[in-house]
Design a protein around this motif. Sequence first.
Motif, mmCIF file in Angstrom:
data_model
loop_
_atom_site.group_PDB
_atom_site.id
_atom_site.type_symbol
_atom_site.label_atom_id
_atom_site.label_comp_id
_atom_site.label_asym_id
_atom_site.label_seq_id
_atom_site.Cartn_x
_atom_site.Cartn_y
_atom_site.Cartn_z
ATOM 1 N N SER A 185 1.027 -1.111 0.000
ATOM 2 C CA SER A 185 -0.017 0.206 -0.010
ATOM 3 C C SER A 185 0.768 1.259 0.205
ATOM 4 O O SER A 185 0.656 2.238 -0.727
ATOM 5 C CB SER A 185 -1.117 0.046 1.067
ATOM 6 O OG SER A 185 -0.305 0.139 2.297
ATOM 7 N N GLN A 186 2.076 1.424 0.679
ATOM 8 C CA GLN A 186 2.967 2.305 0.597
ATOM 9 C C GLN A 186 3.400 2.565 -0.976
ATOM 10 O O GLN A 186 3.513 3.647 -1.504
ATOM 11 C CB GLN A 186 4.044 2.181 1.444
ATOM 12 C CG GLN A 186 3.922 2.545 2.970
ATOM 13 C CD GLN A 186 3.318 3.912 3.152
ATOM 14 O OE1 GLN A 186 3.454 4.821 2.489
ATOM 15 N NE2 GLN A 186 2.068 4.154 4.083
ATOM 16 N N LEU A 187 3.954 1.492 -1.643
ATOM 17 C CA LEU A 187 4.443 1.548 -2.698
ATOM 18 C C LEU A 187 3.417 2.061 -3.921
ATOM 19 O O LEU A 187 3.656 2.890 -4.551
ATOM 20 C CB LEU A 187 4.822 0.127 -3.479
ATOM 21 C CG LEU A 187 6.249 -0.245 -2.624
ATOM 22 C CD1 LEU A 187 6.615 -1.848 -3.110
ATOM 23 C CD2 LEU A 187 7.383 0.351 -2.903
ATOM 24 N N GLU A 188 2.085 1.499 -3.552
ATOM 25 C CA GLU A 188 0.877 2.245 -4.289
ATOM 26 C C GLU A 188 0.794 3.697 -4.109
ATOM 27 O O GLU A 188 0.484 4.232 -5.087
ATOM 28 C CB GLU A 188 -0.294 1.380 -4.063
ATOM 29 C CG GLU A 188 -0.506 -0.003 -5.016
ATOM 30 C CD GLU A 188 0.037 0.233 -6.505
ATOM 31 O OE1 GLU A 188 -0.647 1.187 -6.997
ATOM 32 O OE2 GLU A 188 0.885 -0.711 -6.809
ATOM 33 N N PHE A 189 0.839 4.052 -3.196
ATOM 34 C CA PHE A 189 0.675 5.406 -2.398
ATOM 35 C C PHE A 189 1.568 6.286 -3.220
ATOM 36 O O PHE A 189 1.203 7.446 -3.772
ATOM 37 C CB PHE A 189 0.718 5.676 -0.948
ATOM 38 C CG PHE A 189 0.364 6.945 -0.716
ATOM 39 C CD1 PHE A 189 -0.824 7.413 -0.397
ATOM 40 C CD2 PHE A 189 1.522 8.039 -0.445
ATOM 41 C CE1 PHE A 189 -1.064 8.685 -0.266
ATOM 42 C CE2 PHE A 189 1.024 9.217 0.017
ATOM 43 C CZ PHE A 189 -0.117 9.589 0.060
ATOM 44 N N TYR A 190 2.765 6.005 -3.496
ATOM 45 C CA TYR A 190 3.935 6.795 -4.058
ATOM 46 C C TYR A 190 4.106 6.479 -5.686
ATOM 47 O O TYR A 190 4.820 7.143 -6.303
ATOM 48 C CB TYR A 190 5.170 6.584 -3.367
ATOM 49 C CG TYR A 190 5.160 7.426 -2.127
ATOM 50 C CD1 TYR A 190 5.386 8.524 -2.057
ATOM 51 C CD2 TYR A 190 5.083 6.585 -0.902
ATOM 52 C CE1 TYR A 190 4.900 9.288 -0.514
ATOM 53 C CE2 TYR A 190 4.729 7.129 0.398
ATOM 54 C CZ TYR A 190 5.125 8.647 0.492
ATOM 55 O OH TYR A 190 4.835 9.147 1.838
ATOM 56 N N ARG A 191 3.323 5.411 -6.099
ATOM 57 C CA ARG A 191 3.364 5.066 -7.528
ATOM 58 C C ARG A 191 2.945 6.118 -8.462
ATOM 59 O O ARG A 191 1.982 6.885 -8.033
ATOM 60 C CB ARG A 191 2.640 3.882 -7.784
ATOM 61 C CG ARG A 191 2.705 3.034 -9.058
ATOM 62 C CD ARG A 191 1.773 2.108 -9.398
ATOM 63 N NE ARG A 191 2.186 0.768 -8.676
ATOM 64 C CZ ARG A 191 3.293 -0.176 -9.044
ATOM 65 N NH1 ARG A 191 3.784 0.126 -10.165
ATOM 66 N NH2 ARG A 191 3.492 -1.009 -8.289
ATOM 67 N N ARG A 192 3.567 6.155 -9.573
ATOM 68 C CA ARG A 192 3.019 7.344 -10.664
ATOM 69 C C ARG A 192 3.358 6.851 -11.964
ATOM 70 O O ARG A 192 3.847 5.713 -12.104
ATOM 71 C CB ARG A 192 4.025 8.574 -10.881
ATOM 72 C CG ARG A 192 4.072 9.377 -9.191
ATOM 73 C CD ARG A 192 2.748 10.069 -9.093
ATOM 74 N NE ARG A 192 2.873 10.808 -7.812
ATOM 75 C CZ ARG A 192 2.387 10.294 -6.521
ATOM 76 N NH1 ARG A 192 2.060 9.159 -6.668
ATOM 77 N NH2 ARG A 192 2.296 11.032 -5.407
ATOM 78 N N PRO A 193 2.326 7.183 -12.808
ATOM 79 C CA PRO A 193 2.388 6.643 -14.149
ATOM 80 C C PRO A 193 3.798 6.884 -14.817
ATOM 81 O O PRO A 193 4.944 7.704 -14.496
ATOM 82 C CB PRO A 193 1.400 7.749 -15.062
ATOM 83 C CG PRO A 193 0.609 8.276 -14.002
ATOM 84 C CD PRO A 193 1.328 8.547 -12.836
#
Length: 304
Positions: A185-193
């Motif tokens: 969930s942290q990785l998803e939170f900072y994920r960008r296109p």
Amino acid sequence: MKKNDELIVLEIMEQRGVLFNEAQKTRVHNLRQGYKGELEFKKWYDSHCNKRWIFVGDYWFEFKARMQADSILISPRQWILIDTKYYDAAFEYKNDVCYINNVAQEKNIFDSVKEKTRRLAGIAAKVDTRIQVRPVVVFIHENCHTTFDASLTVEAIQRTQLARFFNSIRVVDEMPDSLLQKVMSQLEFYRRPYGFPVDALKPEGFEYVRAGTRCGGCGGFNVEKNRSGLSCKKCGRHESLQEVVYKHAYELRYLFYHHPEMVTVNNLYRLMNGTISLKTIRKHMNTNFVLKRQSNIWYYEINI
Ligand SMILES: [Zn+2]
């Protein structure tokens, strides 16, 4: 591991003869090398790594700056940031300067790796401040020979050392589900296109596109139509008409990346140079895609 959209678009443009300038040619070459490196590392992971390590590939994120991690191996207390280099060349690091085939490089690749490590450590700390982020640069091309002097402060290995590397991280704690959820969930939170604009064709560029039907296997134009579909004279692959129409519809969609309304029956007929009739194209498109209308144009919606 999926290719990024920019590489897909540029490769189709290349195969269709519409890569116009040197910058685009260099870009497609660099992207392809990068992709090969990531793919190669994933193969090594699949065959050599203890699967308690969770693999995350091609991770675009923003933590104070936007960056990309080629691959990350994740365990409860350590994240290993893998930066793959696919240089078909000799690489040397001397007095803080990178040399490729004895030519000094302006950019120090290890500086960007260090920065990525710091940013990723910021994300890891949101999960647990005890997590260490360890960067490893892997020169994965089989023809790459590396030499480093004592000025190198980042761990760097070449392909011949990969088996030993995976062996050295063989013993690792299992990841509890609750922790894995927190990490993801942290990785998803900072994920960008994906971080680059896609340099695709405009509708008026169609006249420069090499028309023809291409083989889904080797990508060549040397195909022959028969009753049940298309056969490639080069690699021998056979495809049904439905597959051929479907694949070319996607090709058209990527080629005109910013113009989804280009996916029409007439444009497909034109792209395939009349190999397949308008009626057959329409039949297969109606089966696979939703017809949409934009002012007076009817096109098929393809989400990419
Ligand atoms: Zn073929």
